[in-house]
Design an enzyme around this catalytic site. Structure first.
Site, PDB file in Angstrom:
ATOM      1  N   ARG A 123       0.830  -1.213   0.000  1.00 53.19           N
ATOM      2  CA  ARG A 123       0.000   0.000   0.000  1.00 53.19           C
ATOM      3  C   ARG A 123       0.853   1.247   0.000  1.00 53.19           C
ATOM      4  O   ARG A 123       0.560   2.230  -0.680  1.00 53.19           O
ATOM      5  CB  ARG A 123      -0.911   0.002   1.232  1.00 53.19           C
ATOM      6  CG  ARG A 123      -1.952  -1.085   1.217  1.00 53.19           C
ATOM      7  CD  ARG A 123      -2.895  -0.908   2.375  1.00 53.19           C
ATOM      8  NE  ARG A 123      -2.431  -1.495   3.609  1.00 53.19           N
ATOM      9  CZ  ARG A 123      -2.704  -1.022   4.814  1.00 53.19           C
ATOM     10  NH1 ARG A 123      -3.400   0.093   4.934  1.00 53.19           N
ATOM     11  NH2 ARG A 123      -2.282  -1.624   5.898  1.00 53.19           N
ATOM     12  N   GLU A 156     -19.078   3.580  -3.340  1.00 54.60           N
ATOM     13  CA  GLU A 156     -18.171   2.976  -4.308  1.00 54.60           C
ATOM     14  C   GLU A 156     -18.759   2.951  -5.717  1.00 54.60           C
ATOM     15  O   GLU A 156     -18.043   3.143  -6.709  1.00 54.60           O
ATOM     16  CB  GLU A 156     -17.804   1.555  -3.862  1.00 54.60           C
ATOM     17  CG  GLU A 156     -16.977   1.493  -2.578  1.00 54.60           C
ATOM     18  CD  GLU A 156     -17.783   1.671  -1.287  1.00 54.60           C
ATOM     19  OE1 GLU A 156     -19.033   1.740  -1.365  1.00 54.60           O
ATOM     20  OE2 GLU A 156     -17.173   1.746  -0.206  1.00 54.60           O
ATOM     21  N   ASP A 181     -11.097  -8.331  10.616  1.00 54.62           N
ATOM     22  CA  ASP A 181     -12.381  -7.803  10.136  1.00 54.62           C
ATOM     23  C   ASP A 181     -13.358  -8.909   9.740  1.00 54.62           C
ATOM     24  O   ASP A 181     -14.564  -8.715   9.769  1.00 54.62           O
ATOM     25  CB  ASP A 181     -12.173  -6.864   8.941  1.00 54.62           C
ATOM     26  CG  ASP A 181     -11.805  -5.450   9.375  1.00 54.62           C
ATOM     27  OD1 ASP A 181     -11.926  -5.145  10.577  1.00 54.62           O
ATOM     28  OD2 ASP A 181     -11.396  -4.652   8.510  1.00 54.62           O
TER      29      ASP A 181
END
Ligand SMILES: Cc1ncc(C[n+]2csc(CCOP(=O)(O)OP(=O)(O)O)c2C)c(N)n1
Lengths: 279, 319
Positions: B14, B62, B121
């Site tokens: 990232r 999105e 998550d």
């Protein structure tokens, strides 16, 4: 409901504090998770599970029960803490949050955890699902009600407004949405990332009964909910003005604690502020 | 030469993405970047800071972001649109299909937090189907960089490539196995280790697991070829067939569902061109769950040991 006694208020406040303690401890234990948006919703969830919902923790699949959907699924720690306080799951299980093989998934899963009515985590789905449940209740001539909690950042999602339209179109007066207006989303303040104001006017324009309250004042939450139940032919939204991270000074209004667990030291400090000694 | 096997540095894909965007943004003023309230995670925030006027946060929307990207691209901009992989594919599939892939627009969908290494998550955030979804779209190029340096090379390459592109990176830091000066070509696999008995074709973080497996197989006197298949589409058919002919046995490895990802792509090519024993290492046809990334890799069968075991099985079928 406005006739809440001093004892009742104290009982609710104590529960809210315990729930906050659980949230801080369980996210620390997990090493990840979302304390900020969990803490802002504590009073709403406390009122729901201890005053508003007609439910039976011993019988989570009782067909006549009221439903609650946590649309902002990242606040799972708050939901699990309240489910534990209500007796759906053991309090001791809270420390398993996010651990491999646990029932307490990072985001709520209805196939894993008793009391969880819908699997959530991807934002923007909860209201539409609530509408589905509300339509089914109407079809079956059942009187139970559907409650849903959304975030203010979640208002960015287009589907929210599609489902807002559907709820008023079908006159779903058995739907109540609490909107956790804590002013922050993930990347920053809502009005900076994607402005959603004028929020109340938007919901009015979509045909909803709109109320605005202090989302940490339990009397206000209960009164607004009572008022919503008396509105016929319209769904209700209660815009709850809250503080992200409420109850822990260094988490209040903090972007950092949106999606970051407290460290050991932060946890200790938070628990001190929340008024208990560590066990 | 690649760094010594197993002694790899752990680096963030990232961060490389964010830095690459900033460097490219300086040189190319037609670059615009969109995000959906995850810029602090995907690291497009670096670009937002450097070029606020060319960064658009679309909020948690999105689908809206993908169509906005299409509009920008149709107006001549080079568009990067980022979010988590799960939200950047399934949630806005129609927008990608109708407004990006079909009209062949120059949108680079670069998503992070792919696969089960998302960790805590849980299943709602662990996309195990994104490669499948993107691979099946006509006009779409699908790239899965193996590590941080390759992420950078991929971004520098695709910026000049005109057309819909999907780039998948992870959340966690990953072992650096490629060299920063290694050239990346779209649609060209690289053989990162040569061998004669079997070929391990990996993509993304599984390339490092293949290299570890190859070392282990060496102890059993098995000479192993390892291929980094960083482009899933267009897939390097030539290299696959060549490896099949040379080694007569193939394993694929991906941090993705066993269905319709790298393994399926390779199996189809082998089925039509060179039927040899092969086996897919990947996530079984089930959703993920919360847990520590490494624990999940073990539970879902994504370790070098899984690759070694699959290799022995395949070799036992080799004539
Ligand atoms: C569809 C989707 N996009 C992105 C995310 C990542 N995400 C998790 S929480 C969050 C911000 C939510 O903000 P808000 O609704 O205001 O919640 P709160 O501030 O109350 O925690 C984002 C973008 C997500 N969960 N779902």
């Amino acid at each position: 409901m406005d006739s809440l006694s001093a004892e009742e208020i104290k009982d609710l406040t104590d529960r809210a504090t315990r729930i906050r303690q659980h949230i801080v401890k369980m996210t620390k234990e997990a090493g990840s998770g979302h304390p900020g948006g969990s803490l802002s919703a504590v009073e709403i969830l406390t009122c729901l599970y201890f005053k508003i919902l007609n439910h039976d923790p011993k019988n989570p699949s009782w067909p006549e029960r009221d439903r609650f959907i946590l649309s902002k699924g990242h606040a799972a720690p708050a939901l699990y803490a309240v489910l534990a306080e209500a007796g759906y799951i053991p309090v001791d299980e809270l420390k398993s949050l996010r651990k491999l093989g646990c029932r307490l998934q990072g985001h709520p899963s209805m196939t894993c955890t008793p009391g969880v009515e819908m699997s959530t985590g991807s934002l923007g789905h909860g209201l539409a699902v609530a509408n589905g449940m509300a339509l089914a209740a109407k079809l079956d001539r059942k009187l139970h009600r559907i409650y849903v909690l959304c975030g203010d950042g979640e208002m960015d999602v287009g589907e929210i407004w599609e489902s807002a339209m559907l709820a008023s179109h079908y006159k779903l007066d058995n739907v109540v949405m609490y909107l956790d207006r804590n002013m922050l989303q993930l990347d920053g303040p809502t009005e900076k990332i994607m402005s959603i104001e004028p929020l109340a006017d938007k919901w009015k324009a979509f045909g909803w009964n709109v109320q605005e309250i202090d989302g940490h004042d339990m009397r206000e939450i209960l009164m607004a909910t009572e008022h919503a139940s008396q509105k016929h032919g319209k769904p209700s939204v209660i815009i709850c003005h809250t503080v992200k991270g409420k109850g822990v000074s260094f988490m209040e209004g903090s972007l950092k604690f949106h999606g970051k667990a407290p460290t050991n030291e932060e946890c200790t400090k938070a628990l001190e502020e929340l008024g208990i000694c560590r066990q | 030469m690649p760094p010594v096997i197993g002694k790899w540095k752990m680096e963030s894909q990232r961060k490389e993405y964010g830095q690459a965007l900033v460097e490219l943004g300086k040189k190319k003023t037609d670059i615009v970047v969109l995000d959906a309230d995850l810029s602090s995670s995907t690291q497009t925030g670096m670009f937002a800071e450097a070029f606020p006027e060319r960064f658009f946060n679309c909020g948690i929307a999105e689908a809206n972001m993908m169509d906005t990207a299409a509009g920008l691209a149709a107006s001549g901009k080079t568009v990067f649109a980022s979010t988590f992989a799960v939200f950047g594919t399934g949630r806005c599939y129609d927008q990608i299909r109708q407004s990006i892939a079909y009209p062949k627009l120059n949108v680079k969908i670069v998503v992070s937090h792919a696969g089960i290494t998302v960790g805590g998550d849980g299943a709602s955030h662990q996309t195990i189907e994104d490669i499948a979804l993107m691979r099946v779209l006509p006009n779409m190029t699908v790239i899965v960089p193996a590590d941080a340096p390759q992420t950078r090379n991929v971004i520098f390459k695709i910026v000049d490539f005109h057309g819909p592109t999907y780039v998948r990176i992870g959340r966690a830091d990953v072992p650096t196995i490629t060299n920063a000066d290694e050239k990346f070509e779209i649609g060209k696999a690289s053989v990162v280790r040569d061998g004669d008995d079997i070929t391990l074709i990996g993509t993304g973080i599984m390339v490092s697991k293949c290299l570890l497996a190859a070392e282990e197989l060496k102890k059993h006197k098995i000479s192993t070829k390892v291929v980094n298949m960083s482009t899933i589409k267009p897939i390097d058919e030539k290299t696959i067939v060549k490896c099949a002919r040379e080694t007569g046995a193939i394993i694929t490895a991906e941090e993705h569902s066993i269905l319709e990802g790298l393994g399926s792509a390779v199996a189809m090519i082998l089925g039509e061109n060179a039927t040899i024993p092969m086996r897919r290492v990947g996530i079984p046809d089930i959703f993920g769950e919360s847990g520590d990334s490494e624990e999940l890799m073990i539970k879902y069968g994504l370790t070098s040991e899984n690759i070694v075991n699959a290799s022995h099985e395949v070799l036992s079928r080799k004539k």
